[in-house]
Design a protein around this motif. Structure first.
Motif, mmCIF file in Angstrom:
data_model
loop_
_atom_site.group_PDB
_atom_site.id
_atom_site.type_symbol
_atom_site.label_atom_id
_atom_site.label_comp_id
_atom_site.label_asym_id
_atom_site.label_seq_id
_atom_site.Cartn_x
_atom_site.Cartn_y
_atom_site.Cartn_z
ATOM 1 N N ASN A 1 -2.277 -5.506 2.148
ATOM 2 C CA ASN A 1 -3.274 -4.829 1.448
ATOM 3 C C ASN A 1 -4.353 -4.191 2.098
ATOM 4 O O ASN A 1 -5.045 -3.213 2.096
ATOM 5 N N ALA A 2 -4.670 -5.100 3.396
ATOM 6 C CA ALA A 2 -5.872 -4.742 4.282
ATOM 7 C C ALA A 2 -5.345 -3.411 5.056
ATOM 8 O O ALA A 2 -6.304 -2.407 4.980
ATOM 9 N N LYS A 3 -4.063 -3.463 5.281
ATOM 10 C CA LYS A 3 -3.571 -2.377 5.882
ATOM 11 C C LYS A 3 -3.507 -0.944 4.902
ATOM 12 O O LYS A 3 -3.625 0.067 5.464
ATOM 13 N N LEU A 4 -3.164 -1.212 3.872
ATOM 14 C CA LEU A 4 -3.207 -0.407 2.999
ATOM 15 C C LEU A 4 -4.498 0.408 2.666
ATOM 16 O O LEU A 4 -4.703 1.694 2.630
ATOM 17 N N TYR A 5 -5.454 -0.610 2.519
ATOM 18 C CA TYR A 5 -6.878 -0.148 2.290
ATOM 19 C C TYR A 5 -7.292 0.712 3.349
ATOM 20 O O TYR A 5 -7.908 1.937 3.182
ATOM 21 N N CYS A 6 -6.850 0.578 4.780
ATOM 22 C CA CYS A 6 -7.125 1.076 5.792
ATOM 23 C C CYS A 6 -6.442 2.573 5.812
ATOM 24 O O CYS A 6 -7.044 3.372 6.101
ATOM 25 N N ASN A 7 -5.071 2.636 5.450
ATOM 26 C CA ASN A 7 -4.349 3.749 5.432
ATOM 27 C C ASN A 7 -5.119 4.629 4.365
ATOM 28 O O ASN A 7 -5.215 5.905 4.780
ATOM 29 N N ARG A 8 -5.399 4.211 3.259
ATOM 30 C CA ARG A 8 -5.939 5.273 2.080
ATOM 31 C C ARG A 8 -7.260 5.674 2.600
ATOM 32 O O ARG A 8 -7.528 6.587 2.194
ATOM 33 N N ALA A 9 -8.110 4.922 3.467
ATOM 34 C CA ALA A 9 -9.376 5.270 4.000
ATOM 35 C C ALA A 9 -8.954 6.385 5.005
ATOM 36 O O ALA A 9 -9.869 7.686 5.100
#
Length: 482
Positions: free
Chosen positions: A281-289
């Motif tokens: 989820n940390a990576k997904l948040y960064c991708n969405r950013a």
């Protein structure tokens, strides 16, 4: 000796050195932060012994900072030194009774040491501090459930040390507690004796899944289902893992294709699949950013990076993405802070360049913005700068406001001088180049206090007799050129 005592003894020893005595509190804190970031870097690399050494140095510098003890406690837990970790966690919460991570780590240490009642008190304290925190509730709930099982399994294994069922229950709880190395060790021991044990295969997959090794995790889940087709936990975990992987890959493809709106939605959907998978989820948040920054949703992008960092404090990519968003929104102090954190962790030439650039922009932002004063873009042509000066100089010329109140006259005179100052720099290629590069013009012998705005105005409009203001009634003026 305990670490709390060790930190104090080391600090006393260091304080006898002259250079240490000369450091201000602010300098000590800066040094300590540097050691902490180096500790974080070693922690990410799983070099826990070195991480421990740097966290200890940070404590020696600032023995009243609870987060340093919390970090060292986490490192000691990874080294399976739970009694020492417990001391650090307890010191952290003594320094800050509202330090949630400190209470959680203290509870996990108590749990590891078999003190179920003490662990329960720690987890209840977390709930008192963050009752509405969904992540904390979930973690505490899992800890409370696992606490009883691990405690009971340990007691049961004393009587039945070869029982695979008891070992598997303990391993699963350890995985849910985030103690993946211990969980994998227990599962691997079982698989060495029984390679077809579906429960052990499931636990191995669960650990890999929560460590963001989704492909390998799916392989273990599939293998577990081959051994036991009715294994509900493996089936559900396999479903979530495949769904998370597929949704993330769809988002990645949409991003590569330039379909940013779709990518944003796909990453958002992926984030709803399993809130407990912290690393993914940390990576997904960064991708969405990253997508958000492409869509000019910079505030949302910053928020997503912050969420990613909250889930994984060592996530360098999230710090870099947030820093760039801060740069794009001209929040240079925040950008410098993030780049400093990155450079402390990974001292590369690229990171040093990014930090220097941010520091330069911060320095430039504290000067007068001559482009803004003239109302032109930073890539304005020479003609655009001249036209802007003509307009602003006429607008703020003192003669135009001779009938105004003393306060307004003073304000307009100040603006007139600033317009002249801006034009004197931006119309001179040499001065403009130095200004754009961030150099201090006064350091180069260009004292901006020496120029006369009226002389610049006269020179621009053709000298004496070339221009005058004429009144045509109260508050009305027209311009007359000779």
């Amino acid at each position: 000796p305990t670490h709390g005592k060790m930190a104090t003894e080391n600090c006393d020893a260091v304080n006898t050195e002259p250079d240490m005595e000369l450091l201000s509190d602010e300098e000590l804190e800066r040094e300590a932060e540097g050691f902490k970031e180096q500790g974080n870097a070693f922690y990410v690399k799983k070099d826990y012994a070195e991480a421990f050494n740097y966290y200890t140095k940070a404590i020696d510098m600032c023995p009243r900072n609870p987060s340093y003890y919390g970090n060292r406690a986490a490192t000691l837990m990874m080294l399976c030194r739970y009694r020492e970790a417990l001391e650090d966690a307890q010191q952290a919460v003594r320094l800050d009774g509202n330090f949630v991570k400190g209470h959680l780590r203290e509870g996990k240490c108590h749990l590891s040491l078999g003190n179920a009642m003490a662990a329960r008190r720690c987890f209840q304290k977390v709930l008192e501090l963050e009752l509405e925190n969904g992540q904390a509730q979930q973690e505490v709930s899992e800890c409370l459930c696992s606490l009883k099982v691990v405690f009971c399994m340990d007691r049961a294994l004393e009587s039945a040390p070869a029982c695979h069922k008891f070992k598997i229950l303990k391993a699963e709880c350890l995985a849910l507690l985030g103690r993946y190395p211990e969980a994998q060790s227990v599962a691997s021991d079982i698989l060495r004796m029984d390679s077809t044990n579906a429960d052990a295969l499931y636990v191995r997959g669960l650990c890999l899944y929560y460590e963001d090794c989704i492909d390998k995790a799916v392989q273990f889940f599939v293998q577990a289902l081959r051994m036991a087709p009715d294994h509900d936990k493996a089936r559900l975990a396999c479903r979530d893992a495949k769904a998370l992987k597929a949704k993330k890959e769809e988002g990645n493809k949409a991003f590569k294709d330039g379909n940013f709106e779709a990518a944003y939605e796909l990453y958002s959907e992926a984030l709803t699949i399993d809130p407990n998978n912290i690393k993914t989820n940390a990576k997904l948040y960064c991708n969405r950013a990253t997508v958000g920054s492409k869509l000019k949703k910079l505030d949302q992008a910053i928020e997503d990076c912050t969420k990613a960092i909250k889930l994984d404090e060592t996530y360098i990519k999230a710090y870099l993405r947030r820093a760039q968003c801060y740069m794009d929104t001209e929040l240079y102090e925040e950008a410098v802070r993030d780049y400093e954190k990155v450079y402390q962790t990974e001292k590369t030439k690229e990171h040093k360049h990014l930090l220097k650039t941010a520091q330069l922009e911060l320095k430039k932002s504290k000067r007068k913005d001559y482009y803004k004063i003239l109302g032109v873009e930073k890539n304005a042509t020479e003609d655009e700068i001249k036209k802007a000066y003509r307009k602003r100089a006429l607008l703020h010329h003192p003669d135009r406001h001779s009938g105004a109140s003393p306060e307004l006259q003073k304000e307009e005179e100040k603006k007139f001088k600033e317009v002249g100052e801006a034009f004197s720099v931006l119309s001179d290629p040499k001065k403009k180049s130095r200004y754009d590069s961030g150099q201090d013009l006064e350091d180069d012998g260009m004292n901006m206090g020496d120029f006369d705005a009226n002389n610049i105005f006269k020179a621009f409009f053709g000298g004496p007799g070339g221009f005058s203001f004429e009144a045509s009634g109260p508050g009305n003026f027209f311009f007359q050129f000779g």
